[in-house]
Enzyme design. Structure first.
Site, mmCIF file in Angstrom:
data_model
loop_
_atom_site.group_PDB
_atom_site.id
_atom_site.type_symbol
_atom_site.label_atom_id
_atom_site.label_comp_id
_atom_site.label_asym_id
_atom_site.label_seq_id
_atom_site.Cartn_x
_atom_site.Cartn_y
_atom_site.Cartn_z
ATOM 1 N NE ARG A 228 -2.883 -7.278 -4.192
ATOM 2 C CZ ARG A 228 -3.677 -7.553 -3.194
ATOM 3 N NH1 ARG A 228 -3.170 -7.906 -2.046
ATOM 4 N NH2 ARG A 228 -4.979 -7.493 -3.322
ATOM 5 C CE LYS B 154 -13.534 -6.867 3.145
ATOM 6 N NZ LYS B 154 -12.361 -6.289 2.488
ATOM 7 C CG HIS C 92 -1.909 -1.042 1.359
ATOM 8 N ND1 HIS C 92 -2.022 -1.848 2.465
ATOM 9 C CD2 HIS C 92 -2.880 -1.455 0.514
ATOM 10 C CE1 HIS C 92 -3.025 -2.700 2.296
ATOM 11 N NE2 HIS C 92 -3.557 -2.491 1.125
ATOM 12 C CB SER D 236 -4.169 -6.639 4.802
ATOM 13 O OG SER D 236 -3.889 -5.378 4.255
HETATM 14 P P1 ADP Z 1 -9.869 -3.768 -0.299
HETATM 15 O O1 ADP Z 1 -10.619 -4.516 0.751
HETATM 16 O O2 ADP Z 1 -10.602 -2.567 -0.820
HETATM 17 O O3 ADP Z 1 -9.285 -4.611 -1.413
HETATM 18 P P2 ADP Z 1 -7.163 -3.512 0.633
HETATM 19 O O4 ADP Z 1 -6.657 -2.757 1.806
HETATM 20 O O5 ADP Z 1 -6.960 -4.985 0.615
HETATM 21 O O6 ADP Z 1 -8.660 -3.112 0.512
HETATM 22 O O7 ADP Z 1 -6.498 -2.932 -0.697
HETATM 23 C C1 ADP Z 1 -6.651 -1.589 -1.065
HETATM 24 C C2 ADP Z 1 -6.022 -1.374 -2.423
HETATM 25 O O8 ADP Z 1 -4.621 -1.591 -2.334
HETATM 26 C C3 ADP Z 1 -6.511 -2.317 -3.519
HETATM 27 O O9 ADP Z 1 -6.541 -1.606 -4.737
HETATM 28 C C4 ADP Z 1 -5.462 -3.375 -3.556
HETATM 29 O O10 ADP Z 1 -5.378 -3.988 -4.839
HETATM 30 C C5 ADP Z 1 -4.229 -2.548 -3.278
HETATM 31 N N1 ADP Z 1 -3.150 -3.365 -2.714
HETATM 32 C C6 ADP Z 1 -3.219 -4.279 -1.732
HETATM 33 N N2 ADP Z 1 -2.015 -4.856 -1.503
HETATM 34 C C7 ADP Z 1 -1.165 -4.298 -2.390
HETATM 35 C C8 ADP Z 1 0.215 -4.494 -2.703
HETATM 36 N N3 ADP Z 1 0.946 -5.412 -2.083
HETATM 37 N N4 ADP Z 1 0.747 -3.722 -3.665
HETATM 38 C C9 ADP Z 1 -0.023 -2.819 -4.321
HETATM 39 N N5 ADP Z 1 -1.315 -2.618 -4.111
HETATM 40 C C10 ADP Z 1 -1.887 -3.333 -3.162
#
Ligand code: ADP
Length: 163
Positions: free
Chosen positions: A89, A40, A16, A127
């Site tokens: 990703r 969630k 992120h 995450s």
């Molecule tokens: P959500 O529940 O909306 O998917 P996340 O916190 O899992 O929330 O992810 C938020 C955003 O960050 C999404 O667009 C996801 O694809 C992106 N994201 C998550 N992990 C990574 C990573 N390792 N590298 C780049 N982008 C990521």
């Protein structure tokens, strides 16, 4: 141009942060928006996540952190953001992300979704993976900032002997 980066961030990872840092370079202002999602069950409360993200983006002067509920496009309009930012990703992210982007376009035609691809060293990171490893006391210092590692350690079970 203002970009809104919505997500759960439960917790924020270096993946992120990589997206946020690159977006901060591209856009005038970036708003990291934590979704209050009643469907969630998160590990960290929204307030905890807001604090964690605040600390992680301290060095980026054009990045704000906020929480929202309801439609992402409604919050984007309220914040005068014309871009929704998402990270990509792996190929499996693509289908759902495309569907979301197209749906959001029908809800707010003036807002564009822009995808940033991950840098290769973060492409495996999520995450839930971090939480899974932390839960069994595994090493996560290369996945999350130090203060988030600490918070994960406090919330997760006893440390496993890795040696
Ligand atoms: P959500 O529940 O909306 O998917 P996340 O916190 O899992 O929330 O992810 C938020 C955003 O960050 C999404 O667009 C996801 O694809 C992106 N994201 C998550 N992990 C990574 C990573 N390792 N590298 C780049 N982008 C990521």
């Amino acid at each position: 141009m203002i970009a809104l980066y919505p997500g759960s961030f439960d917790p924020l990872t270096y993946g992120h942060l990589d997206v946020i840092e690159r977006a901060a370079y591209l856009f005038e202002r970036v708003i990291v928006a934590v979704l209050r999602n009643p469907s969630k069950t998160p590990l960290f409360t929204v307030e905890e996540r807001l604090n964690q993200i605040h600390r992680a983006v301290q060095h980026l002067k054009n990045v704000d952190v906020d929480a929202f509920s309801g439609l992402t496009v409604t919050f984007a309009r309220k914040k005068e953001a014309s871009v929704l930012l998402r990270g990509l990703r792996v190929v499996s992210d693509f289908e759902l992300e495309l569907q979301m982007a197209q749906t959001n376009k029908t809800l707010a035609a003036e807002i564009e979704t822009i995808f940033l691809s991950t840098s290769t060293e973060h492409s495996f990171l999520s995450s839930s993976l971090v939480k899974g490893i932390a839960a069994v006391g595994g090493p996560i210092s290369h996945m999350v900032p130090q203060h988030i590692e600490q918070a994960l350690r406090e919330r997760s079970g006893p440390k496993e002997d890795m040696h």
